[in-house]
Design a protein around this motif. Structure first.
Motif, PDB file in Angstrom:
ATOM      1  N   LEU A  81       0.862  -1.187   0.000  1.00 46.27           N
ATOM      2  CA  LEU A  81       0.000   0.000   0.000  1.00 46.27           C
ATOM      3  C   LEU A  81       0.898   1.236   0.000  1.00 46.27           C
ATOM      4  CD1 LEU A  81      -2.853   1.253   0.212  1.00 46.27           C
ATOM      5  CD2 LEU A  81      -2.587   1.150   2.700  1.00 46.27           C
ATOM      6  N   VAL A  82       0.697   2.089  -0.995  1.00 48.01           N
ATOM      7  CA  VAL A  82       1.472   3.324  -1.107  1.00 48.01           C
ATOM      8  C   VAL A  82       0.601   4.485  -0.637  1.00 48.01           C
ATOM      9  CG1 VAL A  82       2.864   4.785  -2.609  1.00 48.01           C
ATOM     10  CG2 VAL A  82       2.646   2.336  -3.112  1.00 48.01           C
ATOM     11  N   VAL A  83       1.061   5.198   0.368  1.00 45.08           N
ATOM     12  CA  VAL A  83       0.259   6.255   0.983  1.00 45.08           C
ATOM     13  C   VAL A  83       1.061   7.557   1.026  1.00 45.08           C
ATOM     14  CG1 VAL A  83      -1.030   4.598   2.388  1.00 45.08           C
ATOM     15  CG2 VAL A  83       1.032   5.680   3.319  1.00 45.08           C
ATOM     16  N   ALA A  84       0.383   8.631   1.375  1.00 43.97           N
ATOM     17  CA  ALA A  84       1.063   9.916   1.537  1.00 43.97           C
ATOM     18  C   ALA A  84       2.078   9.823   2.674  1.00 43.97           C
ATOM     19  CB  ALA A  84       0.046  11.018   1.822  1.00 43.97           C
ATOM     20  N   PRO A  85       3.215  10.506   2.568  1.00 46.90           N
ATOM     21  CA  PRO A  85       4.260  10.392   3.595  1.00 46.90           C
ATOM     22  C   PRO A  85       3.778  10.679   5.010  1.00 46.90           C
ATOM     23  CG  PRO A  85       5.124  11.513   1.665  1.00 46.90           C
ATOM     24  CD  PRO A  85       3.649  11.348   1.426  1.00 46.90           C
ATOM     25  N   GLU A 111      -2.067  -0.192   8.990  1.00 45.23           N
ATOM     26  CA  GLU A 111      -2.867  -0.676   7.864  1.00 45.23           C
ATOM     27  C   GLU A 111      -2.755  -2.191   7.834  1.00 45.23           C
ATOM     28  OE1 GLU A 111      -4.898   0.818   5.940  1.00 45.23           O
ATOM     29  OE2 GLU A 111      -4.424   2.958   6.043  1.00 45.23           O
ATOM     30  N   PRO A 112      -3.490  -2.878   8.698  1.00 47.27           N
ATOM     31  CA  PRO A 112      -3.297  -4.323   8.852  1.00 47.27           C
ATOM     32  C   PRO A 112      -3.643  -5.152   7.619  1.00 47.27           C
ATOM     33  CG  PRO A 112      -5.224  -3.561  10.092  1.00 47.27           C
ATOM     34  CD  PRO A 112      -4.502  -2.343   9.631  1.00 47.27           C
ATOM     35  N   ALA A 113      -4.441  -4.605   6.702  1.00 48.28           N
ATOM     36  CA  ALA A 113      -4.809  -5.383   5.521  1.00 48.28           C
ATOM     37  C   ALA A 113      -3.682  -5.454   4.505  1.00 48.28           C
ATOM     38  CB  ALA A 113      -6.060  -4.792   4.873  1.00 48.28           C
ATOM     39  N   ALA A 114      -2.689  -4.584   4.619  1.00 45.68           N
ATOM     40  CA  ALA A 114      -1.559  -4.571   3.695  1.00 45.68           C
ATOM     41  C   ALA A 114      -0.361  -5.281   4.309  1.00 45.68           C
ATOM     42  CB  ALA A 114      -1.187  -3.132   3.341  1.00 45.68           C
ATOM     43  N   ASP A 115       0.466  -5.870   3.466  1.00 48.82           N
ATOM     44  CA  ASP A 115       1.684  -6.519   3.949  1.00 48.82           C
ATOM     45  C   ASP A 115       2.794  -5.505   4.181  1.00 48.82           C
ATOM     46  OD1 ASP A 115       1.162  -9.592   3.637  1.00 48.82           O
ATOM     47  OD2 ASP A 115       0.342  -8.645   1.849  1.00 48.82           O
ATOM     48  N   VAL A 116       2.835  -4.493   3.338  1.00 47.73           N
ATOM     49  CA  VAL A 116       3.857  -3.456   3.422  1.00 47.73           C
ATOM     50  C   VAL A 116       3.183  -2.111   3.164  1.00 47.73           C
ATOM     51  CG1 VAL A 116       6.072  -2.611   2.547  1.00 47.73           C
ATOM     52  CG2 VAL A 116       5.553  -5.069   2.455  1.00 47.73           C
ATOM     53  N   VAL A 117       3.557  -1.099   3.921  1.00 48.90           N
ATOM     54  CA  VAL A 117       3.076   0.264   3.684  1.00 48.90           C
ATOM     55  C   VAL A 117       4.293   1.137   3.429  1.00 48.90           C
ATOM     56  CG1 VAL A 117       1.824   2.242   4.626  1.00 48.90           C
ATOM     57  CG2 VAL A 117       1.084  -0.086   5.192  1.00 48.90           C
ATOM     58  N   VAL A 118       4.276   1.875   2.323  1.00 52.60           N
ATOM     59  CA  VAL A 118       5.403   2.742   1.990  1.00 52.60           C
ATOM     60  C   VAL A 118       4.891   4.140   1.674  1.00 52.60           C
ATOM     61  CG1 VAL A 118       6.792   0.834   1.098  1.00 52.60           C
ATOM     62  CG2 VAL A 118       5.366   2.159  -0.474  1.00 52.60           C
ATOM     63  N   ALA A 119       5.765   5.109   1.839  1.00 54.10           N
ATOM     64  CA  ALA A 119       5.433   6.493   1.516  1.00 54.10           C
ATOM     65  C   ALA A 119       5.562   6.727   0.023  1.00 54.10           C
ATOM     66  CB  ALA A 119       6.349   7.446   2.278  1.00 54.10           C
ATOM     67  N   GLY A 120       4.569   7.381  -0.551  1.00 50.94           N
ATOM     68  CA  GLY A 120       4.596   7.695  -1.960  1.00 50.94           C
ATOM     69  C   GLY A 120       5.426   8.919  -2.262  1.00 50.94           C
ATOM     70  N   ALA A 151       5.989  12.539  -5.041  1.00 49.67           N
ATOM     71  CA  ALA A 151       5.270  13.744  -5.444  1.00 49.67           C
ATOM     72  C   ALA A 151       4.388  13.516  -6.655  1.00 49.67           C
ATOM     73  CB  ALA A 151       6.268  14.861  -5.727  1.00 49.67           C
ATOM     74  N   THR A 152       4.620  12.430  -7.410  1.00 49.34           N
ATOM     75  CA  THR A 152       3.821  12.112  -8.590  1.00 49.34           C
ATOM     76  C   THR A 152       3.363  10.667  -8.515  1.00 49.34           C
ATOM     77  OG1 THR A 152       5.720  11.334  -9.876  1.00 49.34           O
ATOM     78  CG2 THR A 152       5.209  13.714  -9.969  1.00 49.34           C
ATOM     79  N   ARG A 153       2.414  10.319  -9.392  1.00 50.58           N
ATOM     80  CA  ARG A 153       1.944   8.938  -9.397  1.00 50.58           C
ATOM     81  C   ARG A 153       3.075   7.981  -9.757  1.00 50.58           C
ATOM     82  NH1 ARG A 153       0.034   4.646 -12.152  1.00 50.58           N
ATOM     83  NH2 ARG A 153      -1.853   3.620 -11.351  1.00 50.58           N
ATOM     84  N   SER A 154       3.870   8.331 -10.754  1.00 52.77           N
ATOM     85  CA  SER A 154       4.958   7.450 -11.157  1.00 52.77           C
ATOM     86  C   SER A 154       5.964   7.259 -10.029  1.00 52.77           C
ATOM     87  CB  SER A 154       5.662   8.009 -12.394  1.00 52.77           C
ATOM     88  OG  SER A 154       4.812   7.941 -13.530  1.00 52.77           O
ATOM     89  N   ALA A 155       6.242   8.328  -9.294  1.00 50.22           N
ATOM     90  CA  ALA A 155       7.152   8.205  -8.155  1.00 50.22           C
ATOM     91  C   ALA A 155       6.562   7.284  -7.096  1.00 50.22           C
ATOM     92  CB  ALA A 155       7.449   9.576  -7.570  1.00 50.22           C
ATOM     93  N   SER A 156       5.252   7.347  -6.906  1.00 51.50           N
ATOM     94  CA  SER A 156       4.600   6.472  -5.926  1.00 51.50           C
ATOM     95  C   SER A 156       4.653   5.015  -6.370  1.00 51.50           C
ATOM     96  CB  SER A 156       3.151   6.922  -5.716  1.00 51.50           C
ATOM     97  OG  SER A 156       3.103   8.169  -5.060  1.00 51.50           O
ATOM     98  N   VAL A 157       4.458   4.770  -7.671  1.00 49.56           N
ATOM     99  CA  VAL A 157       4.562   3.398  -8.175  1.00 49.56           C
ATOM    100  C   VAL A 157       5.977   2.870  -7.958  1.00 49.56           C
ATOM    101  CG1 VAL A 157       4.493   1.947 -10.246  1.00 49.56           C
ATOM    102  CG2 VAL A 157       2.677   3.622  -9.832  1.00 49.56           C
ATOM    103  N   ARG A 158       6.975   3.701  -8.203  1.00 45.13           N
ATOM    104  CA  ARG A 158       8.356   3.260  -7.981  1.00 45.13           C
ATOM    105  C   ARG A 158       8.602   2.920  -6.519  1.00 45.13           C
ATOM    106  NH1 ARG A 158       9.230   6.904 -12.280  1.00 45.13           N
ATOM    107  NH2 ARG A 158       9.489   8.746 -10.952  1.00 45.13           N
ATOM    108  N   ALA A 159       8.043   3.706  -5.616  1.00 47.03           N
ATOM    109  CA  ALA A 159       8.198   3.409  -4.191  1.00 47.03           C
ATOM    110  C   ALA A 159       7.574   2.064  -3.853  1.00 47.03           C
ATOM    111  CB  ALA A 159       7.563   4.518  -3.352  1.00 47.03           C
ATOM    112  N   GLY A 160       6.410   1.781  -4.431  1.00 46.97           N
ATOM    113  CA  GLY A 160       5.775   0.498  -4.203  1.00 46.97           C
ATOM    114  C   GLY A 160       6.549  -0.643  -4.822  1.00 46.97           C
TER     115      GLY A 160
END
Length: 218
Positions: A58-62, A69-78, A80-89
């Protein structure tokens, strides 16, 4: 190995990235956390991703990356852009995954069947898979000239990928509104599967009313 066992083995190599880091400017707030049929919008998106995936990132705002977020295995900070958030995930997806899915956290109505068809198309050899639906409205350009809608498709998520190819494409830190277009632009094999008409993306508050009605009918 039985067909059922083979499917289970394949699913163990599937990971999903649910992108939920947007600020929701058009919506007026973080739409992914809005209540929908007794849950949050993003909860519906996580659950359907989980129906085909061993792991969910799950990629969320920093500012909320430390929230539980117990339903997700990993939570990461996204980013500034969608592509940057996908890379973080993508950085959190195990290197040995055979399929990676990218799904909008604000698309709560996608079904298991749609996720399954995307996964199967990647496992069959596609580099990138995108659900698409025909455009039903009359479309014009900015001058008012009618565009041939038969040549147009509206694309959705989940989009599915060969993880090694998606990582290679993102290594150059490109920007795009979806990831399948990046793979196609790099020469990858893109396949479209039939999308779902009601797989809407929550964009405005009224979309929640529609989504609530559709969920009530399931």
């Amino acid at each position: 190995m039985s067909d059922a066992s083979a499917a289970t083995a394949s699913d163990r190599a599937v990971w999903a990235i649910v992108v939920a880091a947007g600020s929701g400017r058009r919506f007026g707030g973080a739409k992914q956390y809005s209540p929908l049929a007794g849950r949050r919008v993003v909860d519906w998106s996580i659950d359907v991703a989980r129906s085909v995936a061993e792991g969910v990132v799950l990629v969320v705002a920093p500012e909320v990356a430390g929230d539980d977020e117990p339903a997700a295995d990993v939570v990461v900070a996204g980013g500034a852009t969608r592509s940057a958030s996908v890379r973080a995930g993508l950085d959190a997806v195990p290197i040995d995954a055979s399929v990676v899915l990218v799904h909008d956290g604000a698309r709560p109505l996608a079904t298991h069947a749609l996720f399954r068809s995307v996964v199967d198309a990647v496992l069959a050899g596609a580099d990138a898979v995108v659900p698409a639906v025909a455009v039903v409205d009359t479309i014009t350009d900015v001058r008012g000239d009618v565009v041939d809608r038969d040549a147009l498709r509206a694309v959705q998520t989940p989009q599915g990928f060969d993880p090694s190819i998606l990582r290679r494409v993102h290594a150059g830190r490109p920007e795009a509104t979806d990831d399948a277009s990046l793979v196609a632009a790099s020469g990858g094999r893109l396949r479209q599967v039939q999308g779902e008409r009601w797989n809407l993306k929550i964009t405005e508050p009224d979309d929640l009313v529609v989504a609530e009605s559709l969920l009530a009918r399931r």
